[in-house]
Write a protein that holds these residues in place. Sequence first.
Motif, short mmCIF file in Angstrom:
data_model
loop_
_atom_site.label_atom_id
_atom_site.label_comp_id
_atom_site.label_asym_id
_atom_site.label_seq_id
_atom_site.Cartn_x
_atom_site.Cartn_y
_atom_site.Cartn_z
N ILE A 162 4.68 -1.08 8.82
CA ILE A 162 4.28 -0.15 8.01
C ILE A 162 4.57 -1.74 6.43
O ILE A 162 5.71 -1.42 6.28
N GLN A 211 0.11 0.52 8.64
CA GLN A 211 -0.18 1.51 7.76
C GLN A 211 0.35 1.10 6.45
O GLN A 211 1.20 0.35 6.14
N ARG A 269 1.75 2.03 2.90
CA ARG A 269 2.96 3.26 2.61
C ARG A 269 2.71 2.04 0.67
O ARG A 269 4.02 1.89 0.38
N GLU A 324 6.48 6.36 9.99
CA GLU A 324 4.82 6.14 10.71
C GLU A 324 4.29 7.78 10.39
O GLU A 324 2.91 8.22 10.07
N SER A 325 4.38 9.00 10.75
CA SER A 325 4.73 10.14 10.68
C SER A 325 4.52 10.61 8.90
O SER A 325 4.18 11.55 8.79
N ALA A 342 3.24 9.84 6.26
CA ALA A 342 2.09 9.40 5.48
C ALA A 342 2.23 10.13 4.29
O ALA A 342 1.97 10.74 4.06
#
Length: 661
Positions: free
Chosen positions: A275, A305, A307, A372-373, A375
């Motif tokens: 992330i 990911q 962010r 991560e959840s 997002a």
Amino acid sequence: MAKIISARAWANNEVAYIAWRLDGKIPGCLGFEVTRVYLNAQGKVARRPDGKEDRVRCAAWVAFKGQHNPHWIPQDTGVWPVQKLSWRDLTLRKRRDKMTRRPSDAHVRYEIRPVGDLKPGLTPVPPNGHDFASVAKRDKKGRPIKKEGKTVTEKVPAYDGPKRPLGYLAPAFSTNDIHVTAKRGNFRSTFTNGILAAQWLRNVLNEDGVIEKDELINKIRDPADPHRKYLAGDVIPLITDFLKLPGTFYLALYELDDEELVSLLVAHAPCIHIILSNSGLESKEWDVRNRDARQRLVDAHTHIQHRMFNNSTGIGHNKFVLHVPPNGKPRAVLTGSTNWTSTGLAGQTNNALILENGSIAKAFLEYWKRLESDALPLPSPLSEGMSANNQGAALRTANATGFSGTLPGGARIKLWFSPNRPERRYPKYKDKPTPVPPDLADVFRLMRLAKEAILFLAFYPSQTGKDSIIGEAINIGIKDSQLLVTGAVSSPMAMPNYVPTQKDEDENVIQTGASPYTYDNGNVSLVRAAAIDDHHLLGDLGMETLTARQGFGAIIHDKLVVIDPRSPDCTVILGSHNLGYKASYSNDENLVIVQGDPALAAAYAVHILDVYDHYRFRAVEADLARKKKKGWSGFLDGNDTWQSPYLTHKKGALSDYFAQP
């Protein structure tokens, strides 16, 4: 005659701190010779290959009045003794005569011996053989002279001026034995050497007779440069060895631009889940610093990911790596204050810690999955601003409860993750106080339980230290005059006596600001990072570099609190958390609290003492210059009066505390 009555040594894997106490003034004492004594596995003095005992008199650079050290060549404390009651052994690992480092995992103790002018009846301090040195021969413009591509050297006296023969006034006093290591039970701790305001570094940059623009930043960006490796210490090996373990890695990073570390991640792309948050705003674009590394990770098909906060409210400030071995169970986590940038590794003071414990690693993995959840909407392009991007309610609620555990050996640990308040940013009410975030409430509670000392390092937790550990530590210290409160900060705006300049609508100054370098209130002492900026003020000490690039980046970047380091019930507080309300309300952060681990507390206390002591001298001189007052001459005193402020307790509170048996 008065004598040393106690002495103790403390160390991490980079530096040793030695402190001693006297029972009165030692007549004729011009200071102390400090000797590092290496020990074998049996605790006896080790032998060198030639059969001689392995003793090293600690290096010293500051000469007596009437002498000069124009080439900044080290002598030792038998020539230029220590005129204080403590000493930082900076060459415990870091040599000054070459860019190689002494090995870690050594056992040493120290011997402290008072010296004075050599007189009949005194045993003379033996010569060290450093009467001459080879230096680059220079032309009239100060540039090294070269012949056939090689620098021409010349033999010169090691220092100018008459020698001052010294004799021993008393036998040596030995400290306790210490282990110089990064390994401490469940932990591996290490620290960068990124104090740039140093004479050796100035001389390195000036080897060719001129210090070019961005010369230092270019050196520390080069993975092959020896000075980068020297400044980064063991942090780069710690990270690289960690990422070479078999298994899978979960990373949450704020900034990423270091070529060596980016290449390492790309090489391990199939094992990496990352992330990556956005870096700051530069030239009206977000994420300029991370852009190249982000693209390389995408091109390598890394699981990434993006962010992207892309606003001034919150940042994804974590810098941790979680390791999951092939068996699928979380094993260890690497955290601390070190950003994965060239300046973070080699241009600032920072720390890194590996915690080898399955429960701790699992808690970090659960936090990683929560991130991560959570997002965030992606800007298009990624450099565009996103004023509405912030963390969701589910993440904030889950982070409101910390993780507690007990480590093998009995130390207690508490983990906190941010953001952990429902508000997007920390509010400032006119009619009621701002709610204290749960992580800082825990930190403040432990600080209020301090019995002996609170030590800290911080970057910029808040303006004037309000709503942060700075203000809390000062308030606690003022209420308890027996408590030693000592700290150093990077930003001038974090100082409690900072006053911002105020202007009217027409930009006219209506209140002149104040930006002091020091804050002293009885037992409370706080300094900010400073450098020598006037070559004429301090003898042979030349002008220094404060940051890797002028006006760019932090100096002290650690986020550390150590409470009662001499006590079995000591506390160490570390992580990415800047230790102010904003970090808890608005940022992705991790905070680690370890209680009851004296070895870990000693390692972090020595790091704080190293940074504080280095900048304390410079900050005091900068404040005196600001007030147009005379400061230190830059040379050792020629008589024994230097002892007086220590015996009257105007100086030496720290050394007195750490020298206690």
